[in-house]
Design a protein around this motif. Structure first.
Motif, PDB file in Angstrom:
ATOM      1  N   ALA B  85       6.310   2.046   2.881  1.00 31.26           N
ATOM      2  CA  ALA B  85       6.165   0.763   2.183  1.00 31.26           C
ATOM      3  C   ALA B  85       6.224   1.024   0.683  1.00 31.26           C
ATOM      4  CB  ALA B  85       4.831   0.111   2.547  1.00 31.26           C
ATOM      5  N   LEU B  86       6.981   0.195  -0.019  1.00 29.00           N
ATOM      6  CA  LEU B  86       7.071   0.296  -1.476  1.00 29.00           C
ATOM      7  C   LEU B  86       6.222  -0.805  -2.086  1.00 29.00           C
ATOM      8  CD1 LEU B  86       8.542   1.427  -4.089  1.00 29.00           C
ATOM      9  CD2 LEU B  86      10.180  -0.417  -3.725  1.00 29.00           C
ATOM     10  N   ILE B  87       5.267  -0.414  -2.928  1.00 30.72           N
ATOM     11  CA  ILE B  87       4.404  -1.402  -3.565  1.00 30.72           C
ATOM     12  C   ILE B  87       4.746  -1.396  -5.055  1.00 30.72           C
ATOM     13  CG2 ILE B  87       2.042  -2.266  -3.704  1.00 30.72           C
ATOM     14  CD1 ILE B  87       2.701  -1.445  -0.849  1.00 30.72           C
ATOM     15  N   GLY B  88       5.379  -2.470  -5.502  1.00 32.53           N
ATOM     16  CA  GLY B  88       5.788  -2.558  -6.903  1.00 32.53           C
ATOM     17  C   GLY B  88       7.298  -2.631  -7.006  1.00 32.53           C
ATOM     18  N   ALA B  89       7.824  -3.845  -7.245  1.00 35.00           N
ATOM     19  CA  ALA B  89       9.269  -4.041  -7.271  1.00 35.00           C
ATOM     20  C   ALA B  89       9.773  -4.122  -8.715  1.00 35.00           C
ATOM     21  CB  ALA B  89       9.638  -5.296  -6.477  1.00 35.00           C
ATOM     22  N   GLY B  90       9.389  -3.156  -9.512  1.00 38.52           N
ATOM     23  CA  GLY B  90       9.867  -3.073 -10.887  1.00 38.52           C
ATOM     24  C   GLY B  90      11.106  -2.205 -10.985  1.00 38.52           C
ATOM     25  N   LYS B  91      11.364  -1.705 -12.190  1.00 39.52           N
ATOM     26  CA  LYS B  91      12.574  -0.911 -12.433  1.00 39.52           C
ATOM     27  C   LYS B  91      12.580   0.373 -11.605  1.00 39.52           C
ATOM     28  CE  LYS B  91      15.117  -2.989 -15.467  1.00 39.52           C
ATOM     29  NZ  LYS B  91      16.565  -3.154 -15.237  1.00 39.52           N
ATOM     30  N   ILE B  92      11.455   1.092 -11.623  1.00 37.02           N
ATOM     31  CA  ILE B  92      11.436   2.357 -10.890  1.00 37.02           C
ATOM     32  C   ILE B  92      11.486   2.068  -9.390  1.00 37.02           C
ATOM     33  CG2 ILE B  92      10.051   4.417 -10.355  1.00 37.02           C
ATOM     34  CD1 ILE B  92       9.244   4.549 -13.260  1.00 37.02           C
ATOM     35  N   THR B 137      -1.575  -8.896   6.245  1.00 31.76           N
ATOM     36  CA  THR B 137      -0.878  -9.694   7.253  1.00 31.76           C
ATOM     37  C   THR B 137       0.485  -9.085   7.561  1.00 31.76           C
ATOM     38  OG1 THR B 137      -1.805 -11.502   5.943  1.00 31.76           O
ATOM     39  CG2 THR B 137      -0.435 -12.113   7.833  1.00 31.76           C
ATOM     40  N   ALA B 138       1.188  -8.730   6.491  1.00 31.08           N
ATOM     41  CA  ALA B 138       2.557  -8.241   6.658  1.00 31.08           C
ATOM     42  C   ALA B 138       2.602  -6.923   7.411  1.00 31.08           C
ATOM     43  CB  ALA B 138       3.217  -8.083   5.281  1.00 31.08           C
ATOM     44  N   LEU B 139       1.581  -6.092   7.212  1.00 27.66           N
ATOM     45  CA  LEU B 139       1.616  -4.757   7.814  1.00 27.66           C
ATOM     46  C   LEU B 139       0.759  -4.668   9.079  1.00 27.66           C
ATOM     47  CD1 LEU B 139       1.580  -2.460   4.644  1.00 27.66           C
ATOM     48  CD2 LEU B 139       3.528  -3.352   5.915  1.00 27.66           C
ATOM     49  N   ALA B 140       0.251  -5.821   9.539  1.00 24.10           N
ATOM     50  CA  ALA B 140      -0.643  -5.809  10.699  1.00 24.10           C
ATOM     51  C   ALA B 140       0.051  -5.244  11.940  1.00 24.10           C
ATOM     52  CB  ALA B 140      -1.147  -7.223  10.985  1.00 24.10           C
ATOM     53  N   HIS B 141       1.349  -5.519  12.069  1.00 23.86           N
ATOM     54  CA  HIS B 141       2.042  -5.092  13.294  1.00 23.86           C
ATOM     55  C   HIS B 141       3.105  -4.052  12.992  1.00 23.86           C
ATOM     56  CE1 HIS B 141      -0.102  -8.206  15.358  1.00 23.86           C
ATOM     57  NE2 HIS B 141       0.280  -9.070  14.436  1.00 23.86           N
ATOM     58  N   GLU B 142       3.014  -3.465  11.811  1.00 25.90           N
ATOM     59  CA  GLU B 142       4.025  -2.484  11.402  1.00 25.90           C
ATOM     60  C   GLU B 142       3.300  -1.170  11.122  1.00 25.90           C
ATOM     61  OE1 GLU B 142       8.192  -2.439  10.207  1.00 25.90           O
ATOM     62  OE2 GLU B 142       7.175  -4.078   9.173  1.00 25.90           O
ATOM     63  N   LYS B 143       3.766  -0.097  11.737  1.00 29.30           N
ATOM     64  CA  LYS B 143       3.151   1.212  11.495  1.00 29.30           C
ATOM     65  C   LYS B 143       3.763   1.798  10.227  1.00 29.30           C
ATOM     66  CE  LYS B 143       1.358   5.378  12.781  1.00 29.30           C
ATOM     67  NZ  LYS B 143       1.347   5.900  11.401  1.00 29.30           N
ATOM     68  N   ILE B 144       2.936   1.906   9.171  1.00 31.73           N
ATOM     69  CA  ILE B 144       3.414   2.477   7.915  1.00 31.73           C
ATOM     70  C   ILE B 144       2.868   3.902   7.785  1.00 31.73           C
ATOM     71  CG2 ILE B 144       3.299   2.279   5.395  1.00 31.73           C
ATOM     72  CD1 ILE B 144       5.095   0.184   6.617  1.00 31.73           C
ATOM     73  N   ASP B 145       3.756   4.876   7.622  1.00 29.96           N
ATOM     74  CA  ASP B 145       3.343   6.280   7.505  1.00 29.96           C
ATOM     75  C   ASP B 145       2.982   6.632   6.068  1.00 29.96           C
ATOM     76  OD1 ASP B 145       4.061   7.076  10.288  1.00 29.96           O
ATOM     77  OD2 ASP B 145       6.065   6.522   9.600  1.00 29.96           O
ATOM     78  N   MET B 146       3.734   6.080   5.138  1.00 28.16           N
ATOM     79  CA  MET B 146       3.560   6.438   3.733  1.00 28.16           C
ATOM     80  C   MET B 146       3.730   5.204   2.865  1.00 28.16           C
ATOM     81  SD  MET B 146       5.980   9.769   3.373  1.00 28.16           S
ATOM     82  CE  MET B 146       5.603  11.292   4.229  1.00 28.16           C
ATOM     83  N   ALA B 147       3.093   5.233   1.691  1.00 29.32           N
ATOM     84  CA  ALA B 147       3.330   4.180   0.708  1.00 29.32           C
ATOM     85  C   ALA B 147       3.772   4.823  -0.595  1.00 29.32           C
ATOM     86  CB  ALA B 147       2.064   3.365   0.487  1.00 29.32           C
ATOM     87  N   ASP B 161      -6.790   1.532  -1.941  1.00 30.96           N
ATOM     88  CA  ASP B 161      -7.898   1.283  -1.014  1.00 30.96           C
ATOM     89  C   ASP B 161      -7.437   0.415   0.168  1.00 30.96           C
ATOM     90  OD1 ASP B 161      -9.537   2.700  -2.727  1.00 30.96           O
ATOM     91  OD2 ASP B 161     -10.401   0.905  -3.680  1.00 30.96           O
ATOM     92  N   ARG B 162      -6.648  -0.617  -0.138  1.00 33.06           N
ATOM     93  CA  ARG B 162      -6.181  -1.509   0.926  1.00 33.06           C
ATOM     94  C   ARG B 162      -5.195  -0.795   1.848  1.00 33.06           C
ATOM     95  NH1 ARG B 162      -3.972  -6.393  -2.364  1.00 33.06           N
ATOM     96  NH2 ARG B 162      -3.549  -7.285  -0.304  1.00 33.06           N
ATOM     97  N   LEU B 163      -4.343   0.047   1.274  1.00 32.96           N
ATOM     98  CA  LEU B 163      -3.392   0.805   2.102  1.00 32.96           C
ATOM     99  C   LEU B 163      -4.133   1.761   3.029  1.00 32.96           C
ATOM    100  CD1 LEU B 163      -0.777   1.456  -0.714  1.00 32.96           C
ATOM    101  CD2 LEU B 163      -0.317   0.219   1.426  1.00 32.96           C
ATOM    102  N   VAL B 164      -5.156   2.419   2.478  1.00 37.85           N
ATOM    103  CA  VAL B 164      -5.951   3.349   3.286  1.00 37.85           C
ATOM    104  C   VAL B 164      -6.632   2.587   4.427  1.00 37.85           C
ATOM    105  CG1 VAL B 164      -8.016   4.810   3.251  1.00 37.85           C
ATOM    106  CG2 VAL B 164      -6.275   5.069   1.464  1.00 37.85           C
ATOM    107  N   ALA B 165      -7.166   1.405   4.117  1.00 42.98           N
ATOM    108  CA  ALA B 165      -7.812   0.595   5.157  1.00 42.98           C
ATOM    109  C   ALA B 165      -6.812   0.198   6.252  1.00 42.98           C
ATOM    110  CB  ALA B 165      -8.436  -0.657   4.528  1.00 42.98           C
ATOM    111  N   LEU B 166      -5.533   0.102   5.866  1.00 42.42           N
ATOM    112  CA  LEU B 166      -4.488  -0.245   6.839  1.00 42.42           C
ATOM    113  C   LEU B 166      -4.011   0.966   7.626  1.00 42.42           C
ATOM    114  CD1 LEU B 166      -2.426  -2.709   4.641  1.00 42.42           C
ATOM    115  CD2 LEU B 166      -3.368  -3.250   6.894  1.00 42.42           C
ATOM    116  N   GLY B 167      -4.572   2.144   7.310  1.00 38.25           N
ATOM    117  CA  GLY B 167      -4.227   3.335   8.082  1.00 38.25           C
ATOM    118  C   GLY B 167      -3.155   4.217   7.469  1.00 38.25           C
ATOM    119  N   VAL B 168      -2.722   3.894   6.240  1.00 42.95           N
ATOM    120  CA  VAL B 168      -1.719   4.731   5.573  1.00 42.95           C
ATOM    121  C   VAL B 168      -2.354   6.072   5.209  1.00 42.95           C
ATOM    122  CG1 VAL B 168      -0.274   4.939   3.506  1.00 42.95           C
ATOM    123  CG2 VAL B 168      -0.420   2.762   4.717  1.00 42.95           C
TER     124      VAL B 168
END
Lengths: 207, 207
Positions: B85-92, B137-147, B161-168
């Motif tokens: 999952a990519l968090i942050g849709a800026g230039k990089i 909500t978006a990641l509730a049914h999606e297994k994310i290995d890395m962010a 913190d939220r990603l960790v709570a989601l199991g990342v």
């Protein structure tokens, strides 16, 4: 000067960032514990890292924040500005040109080059993208301290050779190749896929 | 498994790249010298790095290229694919989404998030940028290995913190802060200004 591990240099950079935050908050002195806690290391490591470069701080009083900021800037070569050429005006190049972190730390991108006719002549952040073919002409009267190379793998070594011939002594390389340069030139290669591979290694091998 | 230095892991990644090039050229066996020469290290280092993980190669015959490719992929955890999952849709972030190196190595960006209403709902490389507020909500049914976290500094820790709570379990962090995470989560921080600082240090301190 003794050879210092890159991991030490990276920690010094982190200490400097923390000290600058403390300075902005008006904090005059800090303990090695305070630097360690925020930097993800131990107070013994902080003292060891700093003692390597001289005698800073006073026992029981901690480190003077403004003094240590000045010292670390000098050690890291951040008490001056650097003229940086960007070679490769692609997506990553575009992100780097607009990255405020570079200018904040004293790195000024002063020239941008690409081989793509669709990019040459366009303005990027106040700079006109120049033709990589004209690198030598464009940089004949400009002192370039560092180059950031963001090109496909096969283009990187020939460009590195030309930059070295122009007197560039430091290259930050994003191309997925190991560059060969003379001993008096420093190269640092950043490979973003490789960063993810250190994570996949950890995910796979932890106990 | 013994703790392996990150520098070793990075060299293994480089050896794998070289071996894949050899494989593409139809080369069946290589010597440690061949791997060392292209990887910027010594043949003794190559043998030491590889022996750490088992007994590869035959004295006088070198390493079987396809066998070592398979072994290194398994060691590095690259014999599978990862959902990122990519968090942050800026230039990089934009550069990373289009970076072919990720997909080539098995890292598939499957979701993109941002807080900017101007970006939410737009399509990026076949993915719709989603609202960071709806991460759970978006990641509730999606297994994310890395962010991959590419946000301003102050936004990074709460998102981590939220990603960790989601199991990342693994985060590649481009935000200019040190993240605090539980022991079973791996974080790798990439700070591009800091890469330039290792160069300015070298320019300033070399003999």
């Amino acid at each position: 000067m003794r050879k210092v591990a890159e991991s030490t240099i990276r920690r010094l950079s982190l200490y400097l960032r923390l000290l600058e935050e403390f300075e902005a908050q008006g904090i005059a002195t800090v303990s090695s514990e305070a630097l360690a806690g925020r930097g993800g290391t131990t107070s013994a490591q902080v003292r060891k890292d700093l003692s390597f470069f001289g005698s800073f701080g006073k026992r029981g009083l901690g480190y003077s924040v403004p003094e240590l900021v000045t010292e670390l800037r000098a050690i890291l070569g951040l008490d001056r500005r650097y003229q940086v050429a960007l070679i490769g005006a692609g997506k990553i190049g575009s992100a780097l040109v607009q990255y405020r972190g570079f200018r904040q730390r004293g790195f000024d991108i002063v020239a941008i080059f690409d081989v793509d006719p669709a990019k040459i002549g366009r303005e990027w952040n106040g700079l006109v993208v120049q033709d990589s073919a004209a690198l030598e002409t464009a940089l004949a009267h400009e002192k370039i301290d560092m180059a950031v190379l963001v090109t496909p793998g096969e283009a990187a070594q020939p460009l590195a050779d030309r930059l070295v011939a122009l007197g560039v002594k430091a290259i930050l390389n994003f191309a997925p190749v190991q560059l060969t340069v003379p001993h008096d030139v420093v190269v640092k290669t950043v490979n973003l896929a490789l960063e993810l591979e250190t994570l996949s290694y950890e995910l796979t091998n932890r106990g």
